[in-house]
Enzyme design. Structure first.
Site, PDB file in Angstrom:
ATOM      1  N   ASN A 171      47.115  68.520 -31.954  1.00 25.96           N
ATOM      2  CA  ASN A 171      47.813  69.097 -30.810  1.00 25.96           C
ATOM      3  C   ASN A 171      48.874  68.146 -30.268  1.00 25.96           C
ATOM      4  O   ASN A 171      48.627  66.944 -30.123  1.00 25.96           O
ATOM      5  CB  ASN A 171      46.826  69.421 -29.688  1.00 25.96           C
ATOM      6  CG  ASN A 171      46.026  70.674 -29.958  1.00 25.96           C
ATOM      7  OD1 ASN A 171      46.032  71.210 -31.063  1.00 25.96           O
ATOM      8  ND2 ASN A 171      45.330  71.154 -28.944  1.00 25.96           N
ATOM      9  N   GLU A 193      35.184  73.048 -28.025  1.00 29.54           N
ATOM     10  CA  GLU A 193      35.161  71.603 -27.804  1.00 29.54           C
ATOM     11  C   GLU A 193      33.771  71.128 -27.434  1.00 29.54           C
ATOM     12  O   GLU A 193      33.057  71.791 -26.675  1.00 29.54           O
ATOM     13  CB  GLU A 193      36.151  71.240 -26.692  1.00 29.54           C
ATOM     14  CG  GLU A 193      36.248  69.751 -26.392  1.00 29.54           C
ATOM     15  CD  GLU A 193      37.320  69.442 -25.345  1.00 29.54           C
ATOM     16  OE1 GLU A 193      37.075  68.536 -24.532  1.00 29.54           O
ATOM     17  OE2 GLU A 193      38.375  70.098 -25.343  1.00 29.54           O
ATOM     18  N   GLY A 206      47.973  63.270 -22.533  1.00 35.00           N
ATOM     19  CA  GLY A 206      48.983  62.539 -21.780  1.00 35.00           C
ATOM     20  C   GLY A 206      49.288  61.192 -22.411  1.00 35.00           C
ATOM     21  O   GLY A 206      48.764  60.845 -23.473  1.00 35.00           O
ATOM     22  N   GLY A 219      45.481  65.527 -27.848  1.00 35.45           N
ATOM     23  CA  GLY A 219      46.155  64.324 -27.384  1.00 35.45           C
ATOM     24  C   GLY A 219      46.888  63.616 -28.504  1.00 35.45           C
ATOM     25  O   GLY A 219      46.898  62.388 -28.575  1.00 35.45           O
ATOM     26  N   ASP A 276      45.318  77.331 -25.439  1.00 35.04           N
ATOM     27  CA  ASP A 276      44.869  75.943 -25.434  1.00 35.04           C
ATOM     28  C   ASP A 276      44.015  75.684 -24.193  1.00 35.04           C
ATOM     29  O   ASP A 276      44.456  75.939 -23.070  1.00 35.04           O
ATOM     30  CB  ASP A 276      46.100  75.026 -25.444  1.00 35.04           C
ATOM     31  CG  ASP A 276      45.750  73.554 -25.594  1.00 35.04           C
ATOM     32  OD1 ASP A 276      44.707  73.259 -26.202  1.00 35.04           O
ATOM     33  OD2 ASP A 276      46.535  72.707 -25.115  1.00 35.04           O
ATOM     34  N   ASN A 293      51.889  67.942 -27.108  1.00 36.30           N
ATOM     35  CA  ASN A 293      52.568  68.484 -25.933  1.00 36.30           C
ATOM     36  C   ASN A 293      53.390  67.405 -25.240  1.00 36.30           C
ATOM     37  O   ASN A 293      54.602  67.538 -25.074  1.00 36.30           O
ATOM     38  CB  ASN A 293      51.561  69.102 -24.953  1.00 36.30           C
ATOM     39  CG  ASN A 293      52.236  69.824 -23.804  1.00 36.30           C
ATOM     40  OD1 ASN A 293      53.401  70.202 -23.889  1.00 36.30           O
ATOM     41  ND2 ASN A 293      51.518  70.036 -22.712  1.00 36.30           N
TER      42      ASN A 293
END
Length: 293
Positions: free
Chosen positions: A230, A136, A179, A209, A85, A232
């Site tokens: 994604n 990206e 985040g 995100g 990633d 996290n």
């Protein structure tokens, strides 16, 4: 099902109107939790390592070996891709060399032409070894291993040029950030996503995100062409909350917990591990990838 490149199952998701999850791991327990969730839901999955997490875990070779051996020892039957990633050029090449089956080369911090040229180089090397490639354009908001973005919208022409490098799926900014999302976040720019997918018809788009975006927006993004999401931060929060609760209960019942030997790190980490599995399973349901293995 053996560990595989992500190309086919991400393409299948795009074609059939669902998304697969790219879930970041941070240690042994997280990897087990993600694998258990994927197996329970019979969902294809990408287990992702950021550059920082891989360094923490002992390097890319350790991560590749850990995931590979856990898939075997746990009897996992669903497709699993081992994915880098947000990797720099050298990291992408190292991951290809040590056996990752999917990589993201993130050159979004570079001038556009340099990003395109380096991506094309990575694609050539990766595809020669059967490794899928994500890249990206623009920058995703927030911070990821020192790469900071403001949540911009990916230029349509840049996205088209990136697809022409031969990548397998494309991460493009549509107002999303890494985040926690701030209270004044305006939401995904779904109108921009619609223009983007019209410019690259049928091509899988990646939503970074994914933690904290309202489910209705995620589902609409998937309808418009997102095929990989994604996650996290959401897993991190679930792990942290469960571990903190266990610690508070331990402090309040220290003698009892000591008597049960709950100071054993395997027992101390268990609630957080279970919480991560639950968070992953819940996201798989939202993405629509359950029973798609």
């Amino acid at each position: 099902m053996a560990i595989v490149s992500a190309e086919k199952f991400v393409q299948a998701a795009r074609k059939n109107g669902y998304a697969v999850g790219g879930f970041n791991t941070n240690n042994l327990e997280w990897t087990q939790a993600i694998l258990r969730a994927a197996e329970a839901k019979q969902a294809p999955v990408l287990i992702q390592t950021s550059m920082g997490a891989a360094k923490y875990m002992g390097g890319y070779k350790v991560c590749q070996s850990l995931i590979t051996n856990l898939v075997e020892s746990m009897g996992i039957t669903v497709p699993v891709a081992i994915h880098l990633d947000h990797g720099h050029y050298e990291d992408a090449l190292e991951c290809i060399e040590v056996g990752y089956t999917s990589i993201m080369f993130d050159g979004s911090h570079l001038p556009v032409e340099e990003n395109l040229a380096k991506t094309a180089e990575v694609v050539k090397i990766a595809h020669a070894k059967g490794v899928s490639v994500e890249a990206e354009v623009g920058t995703i908001g927030g911070e990821e291993d020192g790469i900071i973005g403001k949540g911009e919208l990916a230029p349509i022409e840049d996205a088209k040029a990136m697809v022409e490098t031969g990548i397998d799926f494309l991460a493009a900014g549509i107002g999303n950030i890494h985040g926690p999302y701030p209270e004044n976040w305006e939401g995904l720019a779904l109108d921009h996503l619609e223009k983007l997918t019209a410019a690259v018809p049928g091509f899988p788009i990646v939503l970074h995100g994914g933690s904290g975006i309202p489910d209705d927006q995620i589902k609409e993004a998937i309808r418009l062409g997102v095929a990989k999401v994604n996650v996290n931060t959401e897993s991190q929060i679930a792990f942290s909350n469960a571990t903190r609760e266990f610690a508070r209960n331990y402090e309040a019942n220290e003698a009892e917990y000591d008597g049960k030997k709950l100071f054993d790190p395997r027992k101390f980490l268990a609630p957080g591990m279970k919480a991560v599995q639950g968070a992953v399973e819940e996201r798989i349901d939202v993405f629509g990838s359950a029973n798609k293995a």
